[in-house]
Design an enzyme around this catalytic site. Structure first.
Site, PDB file in Angstrom:
ATOM      1  N   ARG A 115       0.834  -1.205   0.000  1.00  0.00           N
ATOM      2  CA  ARG A 115       0.000   0.000   0.000  1.00  0.00           C
ATOM      3  C   ARG A 115       0.866   1.251   0.000  1.00  0.00           C
ATOM      4  O   ARG A 115       0.582   2.224  -0.717  1.00  0.00           O
ATOM      5  CB  ARG A 115      -0.920  -0.010   1.221  1.00  0.00           C
ATOM      6  CG  ARG A 115      -1.846   1.200   1.304  1.00  0.00           C
ATOM      7  CD  ARG A 115      -2.762   1.106   2.509  1.00  0.00           C
ATOM      8  NE  ARG A 115      -2.006   1.025   3.749  1.00  0.00           N
ATOM      9  CZ  ARG A 115      -2.558   0.853   4.948  1.00  0.00           C
ATOM     10  NH1 ARG A 115      -3.862   0.715   5.045  1.00  0.00           N
ATOM     11  NH2 ARG A 115      -1.806   0.798   6.034  1.00  0.00           N
ATOM     12  N   TYR A 178     -13.283 -10.126   4.808  1.00  0.00           N
ATOM     13  CA  TYR A 178     -12.327  -9.016   4.814  1.00  0.00           C
ATOM     14  C   TYR A 178     -12.140  -8.531   3.380  1.00  0.00           C
ATOM     15  O   TYR A 178     -11.794  -9.311   2.487  1.00  0.00           O
ATOM     16  CB  TYR A 178     -11.000  -9.523   5.372  1.00  0.00           C
ATOM     17  CG  TYR A 178     -10.141  -8.488   6.039  1.00  0.00           C
ATOM     18  CD1 TYR A 178     -10.165  -8.327   7.419  1.00  0.00           C
ATOM     19  CD2 TYR A 178      -9.292  -7.678   5.289  1.00  0.00           C
ATOM     20  CE1 TYR A 178      -9.353  -7.383   8.031  1.00  0.00           C
ATOM     21  CE2 TYR A 178      -8.480  -6.740   5.895  1.00  0.00           C
ATOM     22  CZ  TYR A 178      -8.514  -6.600   7.274  1.00  0.00           C
ATOM     23  OH  TYR A 178      -7.718  -5.657   7.890  1.00  0.00           O
TER      24      TYR A 178
END
Length: 265
Positions: A115, A178
């Site tokens: 990320r 998730y």
């Protein structure tokens, strides 16, 4: 895949960890696979792929993968493996080897670092989760991913987003799901605001599909606007009564869940 995990949960024979990744996460993990170090290794990998796709008939664009972690004495682990693999075989599942399982867990560990790297290339990404009854898992996964894609298009995101999910924990009555979500924000003047709007829409979709407000991330300031819808006015009243009795000065968790009078220090 979901039906297999549901049966494992029903028989209460889940290993220490069992996670079911959708096809996009599977392909993402494969993309991170190191390049073969030799011609022989490359040849063996090719044979494995041929066995899965040609002999067993799995479509690489549709298959899902479960990573399993077994713990205990050798005899206990062997017994657990045998039982879980027998269940998996009833749903066309087959063992894929320790190396692939380790790669699946590696993906979990490196997500945060990926990320950070992605942000240097105009990509904003985050995760969110929920819990949901077994009979609604598939609908929730499909609907939320479709909602994310639709919202991105409506909010002016120029490129197809990444929306993927996995079942991370199993229970008698349901599972934790998730989600990972990312999009390229080139051309957007306020990508953080756009992300917040899209995730809020995804949370609306989760609740509409029977999912919970949160499984383990918590509610807090970010999600408290859905709290009344989730627990009802009566539930809010009970929480305020407990809060008022135990913390009349409103010192702790000031306005995290409930809008109360300002703290009186």
């Amino acid at each position: 895949g979901v039906a297999c995990l549901r049966e494992v949960a029903r028989q209460r024979c889940a290993p220490s960890s069992i996670r079911l990744m959708d096809n996009m996460q599977f392909q993402f993990g494969q993309a991170l696979k190191p390049q073969a170090g030799s011609i022989f290794t490359s040849f063996v990998d090719g044979l494995k792929k041929m066995y899965i796709t040609k002999w067993k008939g799995f479509d690489p664009n549709e298959l899902c993968v479960a990573t399993l972690l077994f713990e205990g004495a050798k005899e206990e682990v062997l017994a657990q493996e045998k039982r879980v693999y027998e269940i998996a075989s009833k749903f066309r599942g087959l063992p894929a080897g320790e190396e692939n399982g380790q790669r699946g867990y590696m993906l979990t560990f490196v997500i945060a670092y990926l990320r950070d790297l992605a942000m240097e290339h105009y990509i904003v990404a985050e995760s969110f989760e929920t819990s949901v009854p077994w009979d609604r898992v598939l609908d929730l996964c499909r609907n939320v991913k479709e909602r994310l894609t639709r919202e991105c298009h409506e909010k002016g995101v120029q490129f197809p987003p990444m929306s993927t999910c996995r079942v991370t924990q199993t229970y008698d009555s349901g599972a934790c799901v998730y989600f990972y979500f990312a999009f390229n924000y080139r051309g957007l003047s306020n990508p953080v605001h756009v992300y917040e709007e899209i995730e809020n829409a995804a949370r609306d979709e989760i609740l509409a599909c029977g999912g919970s407000l949160s499984h383990h991330h918590g509610v807090g300031k970010c999600r408290k606007k859905w709290l009344t819808k989730t627990v009802s006015d009566v539930g809010i009243g009970m929480m305020k009564a407990v809060k008022q009795y135990t913390d009349p000065q409103n010192i702790f968790g000031n306005n995290n869940l409930l809008t109360m009078d300002k703290a009186k220090l």
